[in-house]
Design a protein around this motif. Sequence first.
Motif, short mmCIF file in Angstrom:
data_model
loop_
_atom_site.label_atom_id
_atom_site.label_comp_id
_atom_site.label_asym_id
_atom_site.label_seq_id
_atom_site.Cartn_x
_atom_site.Cartn_y
_atom_site.Cartn_z
N GLU A 256 -17.00 24.68 -8.10
CA GLU A 256 -15.85 25.23 -7.26
C GLU A 256 -16.47 26.62 -6.65
OE1 GLU A 256 -12.12 24.42 -8.11
OE2 GLU A 256 -12.67 22.55 -8.96
N CYS A 257 -15.91 26.86 -5.53
CA CYS A 257 -16.09 28.38 -5.21
C CYS A 257 -14.77 29.20 -4.79
CB CYS A 257 -17.18 28.04 -4.17
SG CYS A 257 -17.86 30.22 -3.96
N ILE A 258 -14.55 30.31 -5.05
CA ILE A 258 -13.35 31.22 -4.86
C ILE A 258 -13.91 32.32 -3.96
CG2 ILE A 258 -11.57 32.36 -5.27
CD1 ILE A 258 -11.45 30.76 -8.11
N PHE A 259 -13.41 32.68 -2.91
CA PHE A 259 -13.84 33.80 -2.21
C PHE A 259 -12.44 34.71 -1.99
CE2 PHE A 259 -14.08 35.99 2.44
CZ PHE A 259 -15.11 36.74 1.88
N MET A 260 -12.84 35.92 -2.55
CA MET A 260 -11.94 36.90 -2.43
C MET A 260 -12.11 38.10 -1.47
SD MET A 260 -10.72 37.45 -6.48
CE MET A 260 -9.45 38.28 -6.23
N VAL B 236 -8.99 34.26 -0.47
CA VAL B 236 -9.04 33.88 0.88
C VAL B 236 -8.86 32.29 0.77
CG1 VAL B 236 -10.57 33.89 3.02
CG2 VAL B 236 -9.73 36.00 1.75
N GLU B 237 -10.07 31.90 0.18
CA GLU B 237 -10.55 30.33 0.21
C GLU B 237 -10.84 29.99 -1.34
OE1 GLU B 237 -12.64 29.50 3.47
OE2 GLU B 237 -13.25 27.53 3.21
N HIS B 238 -10.32 28.68 -1.50
CA HIS B 238 -10.94 28.23 -2.79
C HIS B 238 -11.16 26.72 -2.49
CE1 HIS B 238 -9.64 26.87 -7.40
NE2 HIS B 238 -10.94 26.65 -6.94
N ALA B 239 -12.39 26.31 -2.51
CA ALA B 239 -12.71 25.07 -2.27
C ALA B 239 -14.10 24.56 -3.26
CB ALA B 239 -13.08 25.12 -0.74
N PRO B 240 -14.22 23.06 -3.26
CA PRO B 240 -15.52 22.73 -3.85
C PRO B 240 -16.76 23.59 -3.01
CG PRO B 240 -14.07 20.87 -3.33
CD PRO B 240 -13.72 22.07 -2.70
N THR B 241 -17.79 24.00 -3.88
CA THR B 241 -19.06 24.59 -3.44
C THR B 241 -19.50 23.96 -2.27
OG1 THR B 241 -19.25 25.54 -5.72
CG2 THR B 241 -20.95 25.87 -4.08
N GLY B 242 -19.78 23.04 -2.38
CA GLY B 242 -20.37 22.20 -1.16
C GLY B 242 -19.65 22.43 0.19
N ASP B 243 -18.40 22.16 -0.17
CA ASP B 243 -17.65 22.10 1.36
C ASP B 243 -17.56 23.84 1.73
OD1 ASP B 243 -17.11 19.67 0.77
OD2 ASP B 243 -15.01 19.94 0.26
N MET B 244 -17.52 24.70 0.92
CA MET B 244 -17.24 25.95 1.41
C MET B 244 -18.53 26.43 1.89
SD MET B 244 -16.19 29.64 -0.35
CE MET B 244 -14.70 29.16 -1.17
N ARG C 293 -15.50 22.76 -15.60
CA ARG C 293 -16.50 22.92 -14.40
C ARG C 293 -16.96 24.41 -14.38
NH1 ARG C 293 -13.95 19.64 -9.64
NH2 ARG C 293 -16.19 19.15 -9.40
N VAL C 294 -17.75 24.76 -13.56
CA VAL C 294 -18.35 25.69 -13.26
C VAL C 294 -17.45 26.28 -11.97
CG1 VAL C 294 -20.23 27.74 -12.95
CG2 VAL C 294 -20.53 25.73 -14.40
N THR C 295 -16.70 27.44 -12.10
CA THR C 295 -16.27 28.01 -10.80
C THR C 295 -16.70 29.32 -10.50
OG1 THR C 295 -14.10 26.96 -11.32
CG2 THR C 295 -14.15 28.71 -9.55
N SER C 296 -17.24 29.47 -9.07
CA SER C 296 -17.97 30.84 -8.98
C SER C 296 -17.07 31.67 -8.04
CB SER C 296 -19.16 30.70 -8.24
OG SER C 296 -18.94 30.05 -7.10
N LEU C 297 -16.88 33.05 -8.35
CA LEU C 297 -15.92 33.93 -7.86
C LEU C 297 -16.85 34.79 -6.71
CD1 LEU C 297 -12.85 34.37 -7.58
CD2 LEU C 297 -13.34 35.85 -9.82
N ILE C 298 -16.67 34.67 -5.68
CA ILE C 298 -17.74 35.59 -4.92
C ILE C 298 -16.69 36.43 -3.75
CG2 ILE C 298 -19.50 33.80 -4.59
CD1 ILE C 298 -18.54 33.11 -1.87
#
Lengths: 307, 257
Positions: free
Chosen positions: B221-225, B231-239, B35-40
């Motif tokens: 998926e998206c991870i917020f640092m 801080v948060e790691h969730a499916p992109t839509g949810d985040m 999958r593609v996971t983005s790190l923001i």
Amino acid sequence: MASPGGDRSGPDHLGREWWWDKIAQVLLFGGGISAIVFIIAIFVFIAQQGLGYALVDLDLATYFTSPEWRPTSEPEPVFGALALIVGTASVTGLAMLVSVPFSIGAAIFIGEFATGRTREILKVLVELLAAIPSVVWGFIGLMVMSPLLMDVFDVSVGVSVLNAGLILGLMAAPIMTTIAEDALKAVPDGFREAAEAMGATRWQVIRQVVLPSAKNGLVAAVLLGVGRGFGETMAVLMASGHSINMPTSPLDQVRALTATIAAELGETARGSDHYRVLFSIGILLFLVTFIINLLADMFVRGKKTAR
Amino acid sequence: MAEAREPAIRTRGLNLWYGDFQALFDVDLDIARGRVTSLIGPSGCGKSTFLRSVNRIIERLDYVRTSGSIEVMGQDVLASDVALTQLRREVGMVFQRPNPLPISVRRNVLFAHRLHNPHGQSRAEEDELVERVLREVLLWDQVKDRLDSLATGLSLEEQQKLCIARLLPVKPSVLLMDEPCSALDPEATSAVEELIWELRGDYSILIVTHNMAQARRASDECIFMLLGKVVEHAPTGDMFVTPTHSETADYIEGRYG
């Protein structure tokens, strides 16, 4: 009331800053142009002293093909520079064999492997080596290298092509190292990072990426080293044996072009054939170093346009 | 999120210091396979640091220290017996500024391949490989007549695609991308994003981005640092619709960053 800055008095007012600006400009221009003026003046002087003679009176066929250098023999002096040319070429060639691997290796170590303190110390040491006067190197050739070579090769004379080549190699290595290291440093770090991220080892990065990218700069470094070797006088005079000879082995004595000028010019009558033929050697040296420097410059420029 | 499959990247208690400065604090992350996971996160929050520690390219800086564990496809990559060359074959990296090597397009594509296959292949096999991976990154038609010209002469978009293409011949399982589109214009950005989207499935992709819209449209998926912590790691839509932390909400709404 006019302020001390004087910036109220209209557009044609020349303030102090303007004058300083002008003065600095003139001084810097003078400094810059003087380098060119001096080079041209030196060339004109040498050409005036020797060029006419070299082109008209000098037997160029003998000059380039005869190993007989008998400038003071009477009544017919012989001016064959071949032995001197071969002497200079053999010493310079050997010096390059010694110094190219050393200096490229040193540059790779300093530029690519050494870090922090080691690197700084090495750089300072290399620059310090470059500052040793050539007469000191000649002294080392005469006093240290010569007995060593006599011992190792069991010969009766220790000053030779080999001695001068080694000394000259050691002399040329620091400047070549410095320039080669600059060339390596000019390779963008992104290239190394990209290659390492693809799984290249340090050595693969250096061999396949860094060295090819720095190729022009490295060639320039070698050429400048050659130029240095060609023009070096004192150390070669002291370490080569200074006897006119067509060398057949590295342990033979030779005499270099430069050393010949240094040793003989003081004893010639101004304006005599001998005096003028020495200047023609000067012209030859000038042309060779000029061409070498030009080539080096072209290689450095080549690097810039290739980017 | 299914735990059935082992994650592509799993870190536990990952701490990282630049000298005395701690850049990562106890990072526990599972990056999903295929999958593609983005790190923001805002600048300096440690996203690039995290990315660069996965293939250990961060160790080019000799004052970096790490503790904790990083596993890639179940293999501990911080172990002392790990061969970096193998790790970097498994984990490809795309940089912020396209950095093709100053050699031909063809040799760029084959660079990693030749490193890992030192005995060489026939010209025909190599040609086939070059064509296949260049087609895979949607670049073949643009560069097929320029394979022997310098890669540094391509446009930035082409260069970046080439930088992705050259990773593929050695069949990595993970692709790390550090703001791969930040040097590109909008059109090139969407071309590269499209490519990244195409590549998912075959590769697990972790992408650092400053661009919220990009994270939103081009990741699963998206991870917020923030300040070195996750801080948060969730499916992109949810985040993007219902962030659970107020910091996340503030950031993605552009209140800081």
